[in-house]
Design an enzyme around this catalytic site. Structure first.
Site, PDB file in Angstrom:
ATOM      1  N   MET A   1      39.721  21.644  19.865  1.00  0.00           N
ATOM      2  CA  MET A   1      38.305  21.950  19.625  1.00  0.00           C
ATOM      3  C   MET A   1      38.121  23.457  19.550  1.00  0.00           C
ATOM      4  SD  MET A   1      35.995  19.215  21.564  1.00  0.00           S
ATOM      5  CE  MET A   1      36.302  17.475  21.315  1.00  0.00           C
ATOM      6  N   SER A   2      37.340  23.886  18.574  1.00  0.00           N
ATOM      7  CA  SER A   2      37.096  25.309  18.365  1.00  0.00           C
ATOM      8  C   SER A   2      35.799  25.448  17.589  1.00  0.00           C
ATOM      9  CB  SER A   2      38.246  25.895  17.528  1.00  0.00           C
ATOM     10  OG  SER A   2      37.859  27.120  16.956  1.00  0.00           O
TER      11      SER A   2
ATOM     12  N   GLN B   1      35.594  42.521  19.513  1.00  0.00           N
ATOM     13  CA  GLN B   1      36.833  41.764  19.322  1.00  0.00           C
ATOM     14  C   GLN B   1      37.010  41.244  17.895  1.00  0.00           C
ATOM     15  OE1 GLN B   1      35.547  38.823  22.446  1.00  0.00           O
ATOM     16  NE2 GLN B   1      36.611  37.340  21.153  1.00  0.00           N
TER      17      GLN B   1
ATOM     18  N   GLN C   1      42.920  26.947  27.783  1.00  0.00           N
ATOM     19  CA  GLN C   1      44.308  27.166  27.365  1.00  0.00           C
ATOM     20  C   GLN C   1      44.439  27.303  25.844  1.00  0.00           C
ATOM     21  OE1 GLN C   1      47.089  27.875  28.996  1.00  0.00           O
ATOM     22  NE2 GLN C   1      48.201  27.899  27.045  1.00  0.00           N
TER      23      GLN C   1
ATOM     24  N   ASP D   1      43.161  29.330  23.961  1.00  0.00           N
ATOM     25  CA  ASP D   1      43.393  30.754  23.691  1.00  0.00           C
ATOM     26  C   ASP D   1      44.492  31.242  24.641  1.00  0.00           C
ATOM     27  OD1 ASP D   1      41.213  31.209  21.711  1.00  0.00           O
ATOM     28  OD2 ASP D   1      39.994  30.508  23.371  1.00  0.00           O
TER      29      ASP D   1
ATOM     30  N   GLN E   1      45.150  34.966  25.086  1.00  0.00           N
ATOM     31  CA  GLN E   1      44.004  35.578  25.773  1.00  0.00           C
ATOM     32  C   GLN E   1      44.115  35.375  27.289  1.00  0.00           C
ATOM     33  OE1 GLN E   1      39.789  35.441  24.345  1.00  0.00           O
ATOM     34  NE2 GLN E   1      39.596  33.714  25.726  1.00  0.00           N
TER      35      GLN E   1
ATOM     36  N   ARG F   1      35.266  27.499  15.431  1.00  0.00           N
ATOM     37  CA  ARG F   1      35.624  27.821  14.040  1.00  0.00           C
ATOM     38  C   ARG F   1      35.967  26.582  13.216  1.00  0.00           C
ATOM     39  NH1 ARG F   1      37.771  32.906  16.472  1.00  0.00           N
ATOM     40  NH2 ARG F   1      36.576  34.593  15.515  1.00  0.00           N
TER      41      ARG F   1
ATOM     42  N   HIS G   1      34.189  23.986  25.836  1.00  0.00           N
ATOM     43  CA  HIS G   1      33.314  24.844  26.663  1.00  0.00           C
ATOM     44  C   HIS G   1      32.723  24.036  27.818  1.00  0.00           C
ATOM     45  CE1 HIS G   1      32.746  26.936  22.617  1.00  0.00           C
ATOM     46  NE2 HIS G   1      33.150  27.920  23.390  1.00  0.00           N
TER      47      HIS G   1
ATOM     48  N   MET H   1      31.387  32.535  23.566  1.00  0.00           N
ATOM     49  CA  MET H   1      30.664  33.146  22.443  1.00  0.00           C
ATOM     50  C   MET H   1      29.696  32.114  21.851  1.00  0.00           C
ATOM     51  SD  MET H   1      33.260  35.856  20.719  1.00  0.00           S
ATOM     52  CE  MET H   1      34.186  34.721  19.710  1.00  0.00           C
TER      53      MET H   1
HETATM   54  O1  PAF Z   1      37.293  32.975  24.215  1.00  0.00           O
HETATM   55  C1  PAF Z   1      36.211  33.481  23.853  1.00  0.00           C
HETATM   56  O2  PAF Z   1      35.283  32.795  23.460  1.00  0.00           O
HETATM   57  C2  PAF Z   1      36.044  34.983  23.900  1.00  0.00           C
HETATM   58  O3  PAF Z   1      37.209  35.643  23.525  1.00  0.00           O
HETATM   59  C3  PAF Z   1      35.531  35.501  25.260  1.00  0.00           C
HETATM   60  C4  PAF Z   1      36.549  35.235  26.378  1.00  0.00           C
HETATM   61  C5  PAF Z   1      34.215  34.844  25.604  1.00  0.00           C
HETATM   62  C6  PAF Z   1      35.313  37.017  25.205  1.00  0.00           C
HETATM   63  O4  PAF Z   1      34.364  37.346  24.232  1.00  0.00           O
END
Ligand code: PAF
Length: 281
Positions: free
Chosen positions: A184-185, A61, A148, A150, A153, A187, A37, A30
């Site tokens: 790391m996030s 989401q 990991q 998330d 998810q 947010r 990332h 995102m």
């Molecule tokens: O982990 C994320 O950033 C989001 O949930 C994803 C997997 C890109 C889906 O929008």
């Protein structure tokens, strides 16, 4: 690096790459990149894939009272970083392209989506599974990369891949942490300096429980009680949950056995922070 703004252009770019005999690695994001990332991108590149990064803040989401509108953005920096690392293309569709008027189809991974974060964010994982399946169908990756951090998810996406016979290997990359252990996030950008000082409480608590387990503790209620008490010591932390679940199907455990995830979500000021560790006994 190509910047792909439509599904149509993306599909034709992918078929061109496949014609050239390249394999495709997909890194769904995102945006607002951090080293977590970048690790996903590096891993895909290391494996020799033409790496496609999707950058899409997925409205499906986010709940109505959540941070969709304020989700942090820095598009130019993201594009520069992706280019520098060697990404082949960034796919950044519009909401209208992904969910045109009259859009009706959603993916629900039953049972796994309404526990832990799902209990606090109704509909969140339905939105995640839906957008990830759409990205898989558009990009047709040979492999996809997720973090990991998330943890829930990842379990949900793997289950969707298995149940829908998607034949897409999912590689999970370990959580990338700041020096003080904070995962790391994107947010983390919401935290004021004082709130940022409270953020290590999540990982410290996970490590405390890990230590108790290494010393032989197997009683889940006792471990969770210790975890809650530790988080309560941090006045800026508002605990949403701390739980221990099987990594197979996220079922709750009474006694520790096999592989399990200790997961927590804590609100610190405006930021909802999550973290987890996976252990095996
Ligand atoms: O982990 C994320 O950033 C989001 O949930 C994803 C997997 C890109 C889906 O929008």
């Amino acid at each position: 690096m190509e910047i792909l703004k439509t599904i149509r252009d993306t599909k034709s770019c992918i078929s061109e790459l496949k014609k050239q005999g390249q394999t495709i690695g997909l890194v769904p994001t995102m945006g607002y990149f951090h080293d977590g990332h970048l690790e996903l991108m590096r891993r895909s590149l290391e494996k020799g894939h033409a790496t496609i990064v999707s950058l899409f803040v997925n409205p499906a989401q986010f709940g109505p009272a959540e941070d969709f509108d304020s989700y942090p953005k820095n598009l130019q920096r993201d594009l520069d970083l992706a280019k520098e690392i060697g990404v082949k293309a960034v796919f950044m569709p519009t909401i209208n392209d992904m969910y045109p008027k009259g859009y009706k189809t959603y993916v629900e991974v039953e049972g796994l989506s309404n526990v832990l974060c799902g209990e606090h964010r109704p509909g969140h994982f339905r939105g995640v599974a839906t957008v990830v399946l759409k990205l898989f169908n558009i990009v047709k990756p040979d492999e996809a990369f997720f973090g990991q951090k998330d943890g829930q998810q990842v379990i949900i996406i793997k289950k969707m891949v298995q149940d829908l016979d998607l034949d897409i290997p999912i590689e999970v990359i370990p959580t990338v942490r700041e020096e003080d252990g904070v995962a790391m996030s994107s947010r983390n950008a919401y935290l004021s300096p004082v709130e940022r000082q409270a953020a290590p409480i999540l990982y410290q608590t996970l490590k405390l429980l890990e230590e108790m387990i290494l010393e032989g503790e197997r009683n889940v209620s006792l471990l969770l009680e210790a975890g809650k008490n530790n988080i309560l010591k941090e006045p800026l932390a508002d605990l949403q949950y701390i739980d221990i679940r099987s990594t197979d199907d996220l079922s709750p455990l009474e006694e520790l056995r096999g592989e399990f995830m200790i997961a927590t979500a804590v609100k610190v000021g405006p930021a909802r922070l999550i973290d987890n560790i996976v252990l095996r006994v």
